[in-house]
Write a protein that holds these residues in place. Structure first.
Motif, PDB file in Angstrom:
ATOM      1  N   MET A   1      -5.549  -5.222   7.237  1.00 27.09           N
ATOM      2  CA  MET A   1      -4.330  -4.520   6.841  1.00 27.09           C
ATOM      3  C   MET A   1      -3.669  -5.195   5.631  1.00 27.09           C
ATOM      4  O   MET A   1      -3.552  -6.415   5.581  1.00 27.09           O
ATOM      5  CB  MET A   1      -3.373  -4.552   8.040  1.00 27.09           C
ATOM      6  CG  MET A   1      -2.340  -3.514   8.049  1.00 27.09           C
ATOM      7  SD  MET A   1      -3.024  -1.885   8.300  1.00 27.09           S
ATOM      8  CE  MET A   1      -2.929  -1.712  10.041  1.00 27.09           C
ATOM      9  N   VAL A   2      -3.266  -4.374   4.665  1.00 30.08           N
ATOM     10  CA  VAL A   2      -2.584  -4.883   3.462  1.00 30.08           C
ATOM     11  C   VAL A   2      -1.412  -3.956   3.136  1.00 30.08           C
ATOM     12  O   VAL A   2      -1.323  -2.846   3.672  1.00 30.08           O
ATOM     13  CB  VAL A   2      -3.541  -4.954   2.240  1.00 30.08           C
ATOM     14  CG1 VAL A   2      -4.579  -6.048   2.409  1.00 30.08           C
ATOM     15  CG2 VAL A   2      -4.214  -3.607   1.979  1.00 30.08           C
ATOM     16  N   GLU A   3      -0.550  -4.405   2.247  1.00 29.14           N
ATOM     17  CA  GLU A   3       0.547  -3.555   1.765  1.00 29.14           C
ATOM     18  C   GLU A   3       0.119  -2.919   0.456  1.00 29.14           C
ATOM     19  O   GLU A   3      -0.366  -3.611  -0.439  1.00 29.14           O
ATOM     20  CB  GLU A   3       1.799  -4.394   1.534  1.00 29.14           C
ATOM     21  CG  GLU A   3       2.763  -4.331   2.683  1.00 29.14           C
ATOM     22  CD  GLU A   3       4.042  -5.119   2.440  1.00 29.14           C
ATOM     23  OE1 GLU A   3       4.538  -5.675   3.415  1.00 29.14           O
ATOM     24  OE2 GLU A   3       4.517  -5.195   1.279  1.00 29.14           O
ATOM     25  N   ILE A   4       0.282  -1.608   0.368  1.00 26.16           N
ATOM     26  CA  ILE A   4      -0.172  -0.886  -0.822  1.00 26.16           C
ATOM     27  C   ILE A   4       0.973  -0.046  -1.380  1.00 26.16           C
ATOM     28  O   ILE A   4       1.584   0.739  -0.635  1.00 26.16           O
ATOM     29  CB  ILE A   4      -1.371   0.032  -0.485  1.00 26.16           C
ATOM     30  CG1 ILE A   4      -2.538  -0.808   0.041  1.00 26.16           C
ATOM     31  CG2 ILE A   4      -1.805   0.842  -1.714  1.00 26.16           C
ATOM     32  CD1 ILE A   4      -3.735  -0.007   0.497  1.00 26.16           C
ATOM     33  N   VAL A   5       1.262  -0.206  -2.658  1.00 26.87           N
ATOM     34  CA  VAL A   5       2.220   0.673  -3.325  1.00 26.87           C
ATOM     35  C   VAL A   5       1.401   1.659  -4.147  1.00 26.87           C
ATOM     36  O   VAL A   5       0.640   1.260  -5.039  1.00 26.87           O
ATOM     37  CB  VAL A   5       3.181  -0.123  -4.246  1.00 26.87           C
ATOM     38  CG1 VAL A   5       4.206   0.819  -4.864  1.00 26.87           C
ATOM     39  CG2 VAL A   5       3.862  -1.241  -3.476  1.00 26.87           C
ATOM     40  N   ASP A   6       1.502   2.951  -3.793  1.00 19.57           N
ATOM     41  CA  ASP A   6       0.669   3.938  -4.480  1.00 19.57           C
ATOM     42  C   ASP A   6       1.319   4.400  -5.790  1.00 19.57           C
ATOM     43  O   ASP A   6       2.398   3.928  -6.160  1.00 19.57           O
ATOM     44  CB  ASP A   6       0.323   5.110  -3.553  1.00 19.57           C
ATOM     45  CG  ASP A   6       1.549   5.939  -3.164  1.00 19.57           C
ATOM     46  OD1 ASP A   6       2.580   5.851  -3.846  1.00 19.57           O
ATOM     47  OD2 ASP A   6       1.452   6.669  -2.162  1.00 19.57           O
ATOM     48  N   ALA A   7       0.640   5.328  -6.474  1.00 14.16           N
ATOM     49  CA  ALA A   7       1.102   5.765  -7.804  1.00 14.16           C
ATOM     50  C   ALA A   7       2.494   6.397  -7.747  1.00 14.16           C
ATOM     51  O   ALA A   7       3.212   6.401  -8.745  1.00 14.16           O
ATOM     52  CB  ALA A   7       0.092   6.747  -8.382  1.00 14.16           C
ATOM     53  N   ARG A   8       2.899   6.923  -6.577  1.00 14.11           N
ATOM     54  CA  ARG A   8       4.242   7.519  -6.459  1.00 14.11           C
ATOM     55  C   ARG A   8       5.307   6.499  -6.059  1.00 14.11           C
ATOM     56  O   ARG A   8       6.439   6.857  -5.769  1.00 14.11           O
ATOM     57  CB  ARG A   8       4.225   8.634  -5.413  1.00 14.11           C
ATOM     58  CG  ARG A   8       3.385   9.803  -5.823  1.00 14.11           C
ATOM     59  CD  ARG A   8       3.441  10.829  -4.722  1.00 14.11           C
ATOM     60  NE  ARG A   8       2.527  11.913  -4.981  1.00 14.11           N
ATOM     61  CZ  ARG A   8       2.282  12.877  -4.121  1.00 14.11           C
ATOM     62  NH1 ARG A   8       2.881  12.876  -2.945  1.00 14.11           N
ATOM     63  NH2 ARG A   8       1.451  13.842  -4.422  1.00 14.11           N
ATOM     64  N   GLY A   9       4.889   5.249  -5.948  1.00 14.35           N
ATOM     65  CA  GLY A   9       5.860   4.205  -5.628  1.00 14.35           C
ATOM     66  C   GLY A   9       6.108   4.035  -4.143  1.00 14.35           C
ATOM     67  O   GLY A   9       7.003   3.299  -3.737  1.00 14.35           O
ATOM     68  N   ARG A  10       5.301   4.738  -3.303  1.00  8.71           N
ATOM     69  CA  ARG A  10       5.488   4.594  -1.855  1.00  8.71           C
ATOM     70  C   ARG A  10       4.725   3.379  -1.339  1.00  8.71           C
ATOM     71  O   ARG A  10       3.564   3.178  -1.714  1.00  8.71           O
ATOM     72  CB  ARG A  10       4.977   5.842  -1.118  1.00  8.71           C
ATOM     73  CG  ARG A  10       5.823   7.073  -1.374  1.00  8.71           C
ATOM     74  CD  ARG A  10       5.202   8.257  -0.707  1.00  8.71           C
ATOM     75  NE  ARG A  10       3.795   8.402  -1.093  1.00  8.71           N
ATOM     76  CZ  ARG A  10       3.099   9.534  -1.032  1.00  8.71           C
ATOM     77  NH1 ARG A  10       3.662  10.615  -0.584  1.00  8.71           N
ATOM     78  NH2 ARG A  10       1.843   9.578  -1.405  1.00  8.71           N
ATOM     79  N   THR A  11       5.365   2.608  -0.480  1.00  9.05           N
ATOM     80  CA  THR A  11       4.700   1.435   0.102  1.00  9.05           C
ATOM     81  C   THR A  11       4.152   1.789   1.478  1.00  9.05           C
ATOM     82  O   THR A  11       4.865   2.329   2.318  1.00  9.05           O
ATOM     83  CB  THR A  11       5.690   0.251   0.238  1.00  9.05           C
ATOM     84  OG1 THR A  11       6.234  -0.026  -1.045  1.00  9.05           O
ATOM     85  CG2 THR A  11       5.011  -0.994   0.787  1.00  9.05           C
ATOM     86  N   ASN A  12       2.887   1.519   1.684  1.00 11.22           N
ATOM     87  CA  ASN A  12       2.239   1.778   2.978  1.00 11.22           C
ATOM     88  C   ASN A  12       1.551   0.521   3.460  1.00 11.22           C
ATOM     89  O   ASN A  12       1.129  -0.309   2.649  1.00 11.22           O
ATOM     90  CB  ASN A  12       1.124   2.824   2.835  1.00 11.22           C
ATOM     91  CG  ASN A  12       1.605   4.078   2.187  1.00 11.22           C
ATOM     92  OD1 ASN A  12       2.512   4.718   2.683  1.00 11.22           O
ATOM     93  ND2 ASN A  12       1.009   4.434   1.047  1.00 11.22           N
ATOM     94  N   LEU A  13       1.392   0.445   4.765  1.00 12.36           N
ATOM     95  CA  LEU A  13       0.497  -0.561   5.334  1.00 12.36           C
ATOM     96  C   LEU A  13      -0.786   0.178   5.664  1.00 12.36           C
ATOM     97  O   LEU A  13      -0.748   1.208   6.352  1.00 12.36           O
ATOM     98  CB  LEU A  13       1.092  -1.149   6.615  1.00 12.36           C
ATOM     99  CG  LEU A  13       2.206  -2.175   6.418  1.00 12.36           C
ATOM    100  CD1 LEU A  13       2.949  -2.392   7.717  1.00 12.36           C
ATOM    101  CD2 LEU A  13       1.617  -3.504   5.939  1.00 12.36           C
ATOM    102  N   ASP A  14      -1.896  -0.294   5.187  1.00 11.35           N
ATOM    103  CA  ASP A  14      -3.153   0.418   5.454  1.00 11.35           C
ATOM    104  C   ASP A  14      -4.315  -0.563   5.477  1.00 11.35           C
ATOM    105  O   ASP A  14      -4.182  -1.714   5.055  1.00 11.35           O
ATOM    106  CB  ASP A  14      -3.385   1.500   4.399  1.00 11.35           C
ATOM    107  CG  ASP A  14      -4.034   2.743   5.005  1.00 11.35           C
ATOM    108  OD1 ASP A  14      -4.955   2.589   5.831  1.00 11.35           O
ATOM    109  OD2 ASP A  14      -3.628   3.859   4.648  1.00 11.35           O
ATOM    110  N   THR A  15      -5.456  -0.054   5.955  1.00 11.92           N
ATOM    111  CA  THR A  15      -6.632  -0.921   6.061  1.00 11.92           C
ATOM    112  C   THR A  15      -7.367  -0.972   4.723  1.00 11.92           C
ATOM    113  O   THR A  15      -7.777   0.062   4.183  1.00 11.92           O
ATOM    114  CB  THR A  15      -7.586  -0.393   7.157  1.00 11.92           C
ATOM    115  OG1 THR A  15      -7.741   1.027   6.999  1.00 11.92           O
ATOM    116  CG2 THR A  15      -7.046  -0.681   8.529  1.00 11.92           C
TER     117      THR A  15
END
Ligand code: SF4
Ligand code: FES
Length: 200
Positions: free
Chosen positions: A51-65
């Protein structure tokens, strides 16, 4: 395949479309812990340790594998954070309740401060990472080992007729098992295969 640049732990990382964040990180020499990923196998997302923290192109932060998340231009990935470390600690504590003596789990437990006694022991010794089952099916195309039962009774088992034919000369899955349960299961299967039948 197009090249993309993402950022992992503040470092620009080049990757090819179709790669996962875990693959891109590893290629860049950035460590993300994992228990169920293998470069020859499809993502399975069973262990959740990557699991890592990801900020996508829209600026949303998610926790995902990281082992299943596809790379994309301008992704920003944090491989360590308070949230990430807390999840990894719990994931490891659960895995340790099944296989408290597994060296890889003990090593990660030291790093993430995981307490091997937090959860009640379930002496299954298998953490259901599926590496053995998937390697035999996807790479070797033999299906000599599979999952049986459901829920808390779920476990792996060799199919004796196939194992008798295929496993002695192969054993490629043995080194993949994070807990060494696989070897124990195979020894048991071998005993069943070689035991004289009652009418002998
Ligand atoms: S036997 Fe080992 S490799 Fe197979 S699912 Fe269990 S822990 Fe994973
Ligand atoms: S390595 Fe990603 S979920 Fe197991």
């Amino acid at each position: 395949m197009a090249e993309v640049t993402l950022t992992i732990d503040n470092k620009p990382v080049k990757a090819t479309e179709g790669m996962t964040v875990l693959e891109a990180a590893r290629r860049a020499g950035i460590e993300i812990p994992s228990l169920c990923a293998h470069e020859k196998l499809k993502p399975y997302t069973a262990c959740r340790l990557c699991m890592v923290e990801i900020v996508d192109a829209r600026g949303r932060t998610n926790l995902d594998t990281a082992c299943s998340y596809p790379v994309a231009a301008n992704l920003v990935v944090k491989t360590r954070s308070e949230n990430v470390d807390r999840i990894r600690k719990t994931v490891l504590e659960l895995a340790l309740s099944h296989a408290p003596d597994a060296p890889i789990l003990q090593q990660y437990a030291r790093e993430y401060g995981a307490d091997k006694d937090r959860f009640e022991k379930v002496p299954s010794f298998c953490i259901l990472c599926g590496l053995c089952v998937r390697y035999c099916a996807e790479v070797k195309k033999k299906d000599a080992v599979g999952f049986v039962e459901r829920g808390t009774r779920r476990e792996i088992a060799f199919i004796p007729e196939i194992a008798a034919r295929e496993c002695m000369s192969c054993r490629e899955c043995f080194s993949l098992c994070p807990t060494e349960y696989l070897q124990a299961a195979f020894v048991l299967t071998q005993a069943l295969i070689t035991a004289p039948s009652p009418k002998d």
